[in-house]
Design an enzyme around this catalytic site. Structure first.
Site: not given
Ligand code: NOJ
Length: 516
Positions: A42, A111, A214, A266, A327-328
């Site tokens: 948090d 974000d 994003d 992104e 994180h992806d």
């Molecule tokens: C990119 C983000 O980095 C990812 O974590 C997310 O699932 C997708 N965009 C959809 O928002």
């Protein structure tokens, strides 16, 4: 050593463009630090670790989404862009975090998820309530294809099926390039752009330093939504036609604020030149993620190409971003296969010309966690890189009894507590690199050129601003001898001599003050 032509001018830092001097640290809030003890990180947890971040030496934070969300995609499905999800805290917690970060000279960026909302966002609930709704056109609705079925052949991300969900009540489909719970907004409707710009103002008015946008290229979809040649997700294809006009509108909002806010995009397009085009004529994004390095295996020739293409496409006038983890994607330790390589990657990330983005936990050398089947929570298979940060050695590692995801296997030994006072730890390596970068205008702003090297090694020279440094990375598991000698300012391998005699150890990366 022979060298290639220089690629960047000896430019002076400018505080208006603070993001060019910064090292960004990405926090995945659910997994960073848990002040409430409920097993999910948090805002108060982040605030409690600001002393750690200051000690580590990062300049700026990027928080993955903290807005109200049903959490189908853990925050990337936003149901209110202007409120904090209760799991993370309150707006007051946010304001306090921002003040505390600023008092430590740390900037805070958040974000922003412009391509889609949650299906629980009031806008979508309204749009779905009737084809006559004033908000209907805020989303992308289409009739079934002439013979029935989805309006085109697009697939949603993560191979979950078609990018369209049928709405029984109206007999139309709505578009979602991600989960059905993430309907795409229709940016060709000017009301959408206006409403989304207001969400930026909400956070900028509070003093927020910027945003990570994003999947920003996806807001430029044309109205035709033509079939793709192959049946697949269109993430690498959507590049216009209106995206640049939207980005200019966004930039005008940012430029109206005294804190010089920035936005990093992104961009899911593949070529670095496409990423660069999103900077416009310095009237669109200030930074954009080039993801090709993240998809590159541990191979000298391939990484050399990654650097060359950035030199070619960004040239002297545009400032690139370097990112090797987020994180992806599986973590560096897991992708590259050893601690030694993950440590060499740290040297690369923090010495290339451009703004580095460092994903929380990489400084501990964390691998991906093993996630038993009954603990899987992410539909995109990304739980492993989102394991909670182990702060302490003891069981629980600084978290309550029920952390939302399992820890990595060797969490005790990789914890901050275990590594903090160990000069040979990965954490100490990152801290030394960050300190070196901070103290060296040459590393932050100097020119960069690639050097000719034997197979298996990539090397580049950073020069200007009063210094001349060479970075050498050995991608092989054998020692390699080169012509360079000098002072080894940093090595990825603990215990090496200060003097660099020209021999790189297996998987070693060094920063050398060149004496050749
Ligand atoms: C990119 C983000 O980095 C990812 O974590 C997310 O699932 C997708 N965009 C959809 O928002």
């Amino acid at each position: 050593m022979a060298s290639e032509p220089s690629t960047s001018p000896d430019s002076a830092p400018s505080s208006d463009r603070w993001w060019e001097d910064a090292v960004f640290y990405q926090i995945y809030p659910r997994s960073f630090a848990d002040a409430s003890g409920n097993g999910v990180g948090d805002l108060a947890g982040i605030e409690s670790q600001l002393p750690y971040l200051q000690w580590l030496g990062v300049d700026s934070l990027w928080l993955s989404p903290i807005f109200r969300s049903p959490m189908a995609d853990f925050g990337y499905d936003v149901s209110d862009y202007c409120d904090i999800d209760p799991i993370f805290g309150t707006i007051d917690d946010y304001d306090r975090l921002l003040r505390s970060a600023h008092s430590r000279d740390i900037r805070l960026t958040i974000d922003w998820v412009p391509n889609h909302t949650s299906d629980q966002h009031p806008w979508f609930l309204d749009a779905r309530s009737s084809p006559d709704s004033a908000k209907r056109d805020w989303y992308v609705w289409r009739d079934p294809a002439p013979g029935g079925g989805e309006p085109n052949n697009w697939e949603a991300c993560w191979e979950i099926g078609p990018a369209w969900t049928f709405d029984e009540a109206s007999g139309q489909y709505y578009l979602h390039l991600f989960l059905p719970e993430q309907p795409d907004l229709n940016w060709s409707n000017p009301e959408v752009e206006a409403a989304m710009l207001d969400t930026l103002r909400f956070w900028l008015d509070r003093g927020t330093d910027g945003f990570r946008a994003d999947v920003i290229n996806l807001i430029g979809k044309d109205d035709e939504l033509a079939d793709l040649d192959r049946y697949r997700s269109p993430l690498r294809d959507i590049d216009g036609p209106r995206v640049h006009q939207h980005l200019r509108a966004i930039r005008q909002v940012l430029d109206g604020y005294p804190q010089h806010p920035m936005m990093v995009g992104e961009i899911t397009l593949h070529r670095p030149g496409q990423v660069r085009s999103y900077y416009g004529d310095d009237d669109e994004l200030q930074l954009g993620f080039n993801f090709r390095p993240i998809y590159t295996r541990w191979d000298a020739a391939e990484f050399r190409t990654r650097i060359e293409e950035v030199h070619d496409e960004f040239g002297d006038d545009h400032w690139p971003v370097w990112v090797l983890g987020n994180h992806d994607q599986p973590r560096q330790r897991t992708r590259y296969g050893s601690d030694a390589r993950a440590r060499a990657a740290a040297v690369m990330l923090l010495t290339l010309r451009g703004t580095p983005y460092l994903y929380a936990g990489e400084e501990l050398g964390l691998p991906d966690a093993h996630i038993p089947e009954d603990r899987i929570v992410d539909p995109g298979g990304r739980d492993g890189c989102r394991a909670p940060i182990p702060w302490t050695r003891a069981d629980g590692h600084g978290w309550g009894p029920d952390a939302w995801l399992p820890f990595v296997d060797d969490a005790a030994d990789r914890s901050v507590e275990a590594q903090r006072d160990d000069p040979d730890s990965t954490l100490s390596l990152y801290r030394s690199l960050l300190a070196l970068r901070r103290s060296s205008p040459t590393l932050r702003r100097g020119r960069e050129r690639l050097l000719d090297t034997p197979e298996g090694v990539v090397a580049w020279r950073r020069s200007g601003h009063g210094d001349d440094l060479v970075v050498l990375v050995n991608f092989t598991d054998e020692a390699v001898t080169l012509g360079n000698v000098g002072d080894r300012l940093i090595s990825s391998i603990p215990g090496t001599d200060r003097r660099f005699d020209g021999t790189l150890l297996p998987d070693e990366a060094v920063v050398v003050r060149d004496k050749t």
